[in-house]
Scaffold this motif. Structure first.
Motif, PDB file in Angstrom:
ATOM      1  N   GLN A   1      -7.482   0.972   7.895  1.00 20.46           N
ATOM      2  CA  GLN A   1      -6.934   2.127   7.175  1.00 20.46           C
ATOM      3  C   GLN A   1      -7.243   3.424   7.903  1.00 20.46           C
ATOM      4  O   GLN A   1      -6.391   4.308   8.004  1.00 20.46           O
ATOM      5  CB  GLN A   1      -7.503   2.182   5.757  1.00 20.46           C
TER       6      GLN A   1
ATOM      7  N   SER B   1      -0.296  -3.063   2.943  1.00 23.17           N
ATOM      8  CA  SER B   1      -0.906  -1.728   2.885  1.00 23.17           C
ATOM      9  C   SER B   1      -0.259  -0.750   3.845  1.00 23.17           C
ATOM     10  O   SER B   1      -0.358   0.470   3.655  1.00 23.17           O
ATOM     11  CB  SER B   1      -2.405  -1.828   3.178  1.00 23.17           C
TER      12      SER B   1
ATOM     13  N   PRO C   1       0.683  -3.741  -6.158  1.00 17.14           N
ATOM     14  CA  PRO C   1       0.367  -2.311  -6.189  1.00 17.14           C
ATOM     15  C   PRO C   1      -0.710  -2.011  -7.216  1.00 17.14           C
ATOM     16  O   PRO C   1      -0.746  -2.629  -8.286  1.00 17.14           O
ATOM     17  CB  PRO C   1       1.704  -1.664  -6.595  1.00 17.14           C
TER      18      PRO C   1
ATOM     19  N   ILE D   1      -8.720   3.664  -1.849  1.00 18.22           N
ATOM     20  CA  ILE D   1      -7.645   4.435  -2.487  1.00 18.22           C
ATOM     21  C   ILE D   1      -8.213   5.496  -3.418  1.00 18.22           C
ATOM     22  O   ILE D   1      -9.213   5.276  -4.096  1.00 18.22           O
ATOM     23  CB  ILE D   1      -6.712   3.487  -3.272  1.00 18.22           C
TER      24      ILE D   1
ATOM     25  N   GLN E   1       2.457   1.676   2.073  1.00 17.61           N
ATOM     26  CA  GLN E   1       2.115   2.770   1.166  1.00 17.61           C
ATOM     27  C   GLN E   1       0.616   2.910   0.930  1.00 17.61           C
ATOM     28  O   GLN E   1       0.073   4.007   0.902  1.00 17.61           O
ATOM     29  CB  GLN E   1       2.814   2.565  -0.185  1.00 17.61           C
ATOM     30  N   ARG E   2      -0.072   1.797   0.770  1.00 21.01           N
ATOM     31  CA  ARG E   2      -1.440   1.852   0.262  1.00 21.01           C
ATOM     32  C   ARG E   2      -2.401   2.589   1.180  1.00 21.01           C
ATOM     33  O   ARG E   2      -3.221   3.391   0.716  1.00 21.01           O
ATOM     34  CB  ARG E   2      -1.938   0.430  -0.017  1.00 21.01           C
TER      35      ARG E   2
ATOM     36  N   TYR F   1      -9.846  -1.130  -3.243  1.00 16.90           N
ATOM     37  CA  TYR F   1      -8.876  -1.881  -4.041  1.00 16.90           C
ATOM     38  C   TYR F   1      -8.501  -3.131  -3.257  1.00 16.90           C
ATOM     39  O   TYR F   1      -8.229  -3.070  -2.060  1.00 16.90           O
ATOM     40  CB  TYR F   1      -7.616  -1.064  -4.318  1.00 16.90           C
TER      41      TYR F   1
END
Length: 220
Positions: free
Chosen positions: A34, A143, A209, A194, A146-147, A204
């Motif tokens: 991420q 992910s 979602p 998140i 969007q995530r 998460y």
């Protein structure tokens, strides 16, 4: 006395030699996928279909600067400019963080992240997130759409040794190294950090979602 001077001279030469070696080495700090996504200007899914060495201007001494140019077929863009990317550039050697070992047969798909240069070209290094698409987990793939972006305002703090703790509610503690002795473990493969409705951040897990209030957040 002469022998001592000789030893000192030899030691200085050896030290300088090692410094030169270290200066040429590529060193990257471990980052969660991420973080790599959020730090990148461009994130794409693509096949590599060609490779060649090209000139990229000259250094201050007039010597040509070489770079590797990869020809790619973009499959999907998750982050970046509003047009397709056909080529990706990197340094010519892994010693200076160049990505030199991508499969150019066009049969293998990659996730490729990197920087968008001012000249309108994408540049990648060994410190960027570049991995075979088939090796990614279902959560990582999901992910990307969007995530990960939802958590770019959060901070992922890597725990190198216990004890370790977060200093603000906007942090998620990344513990793969201390719990599994590997950099890319359970949190790397299956979790995203998140931001919740109250402004705090939490891990998460799952492909579905997250709910609006993030009440189903699971801490590892």
């Amino acid at each position: 006395m002469k022998s001592i001077r000789s030893c000192i001279g030899t030691l200085v030469v050896l030290v300088l030699f090692r410094v030169g070696d270290i200066a040429e080495a590529c060193s990257c700090s471990p980052v969660h996928p991420q973080q790599a996504f959020c730090n990148a200007d461009v994130v794409i899914r693509a096949k590599v279909v060609g490779k060649k060495e090209v000139d990229s201007g000259n250094d201050i001494y007039g010597n040509p600067i070489k770079r590797i140019q990869y020809e790619i077929k973009q499959i999907k863009m998750f982050k970046g400019p509003d047009h397709h990317i056909d080529v990706v550039f990197t340094a010519p050697s892994s010693a200076v963080c160049g990505v030199t070992n991508l499969d150019t047969s066009g049969k293998k798909e990659y996730l490729i992240s990197g920087k968008w240069e001012t000249n309108g070209k994408m540049h990648v290094t060994l410190c960027d997130l570049i991995m075979p698409w088939e090796s990614m987990s279902a959560t990582q793939k999901k992910s990307l759409s969007q995530r990960y972006q939802m958590g770019c305002d959060c901070k992922i703090t890597r725990c190198a040794t216990f004890p370790c703790e977060i200093s603000t509610p906007e942090e998620c503690l990344w513990t793969d190294w201390v719990t599994e002795k590997i950099i890319h473990g359970r949190q790397s493969d299956h979790y995203a950090c998140i931001k919740r409705g109250d402004g705090s951040c939490a891990w998460y897990r799952g492909v579905a979602p997250p709910k609006k209030e993030f009440l189903d957040v699971e801490d590892p």
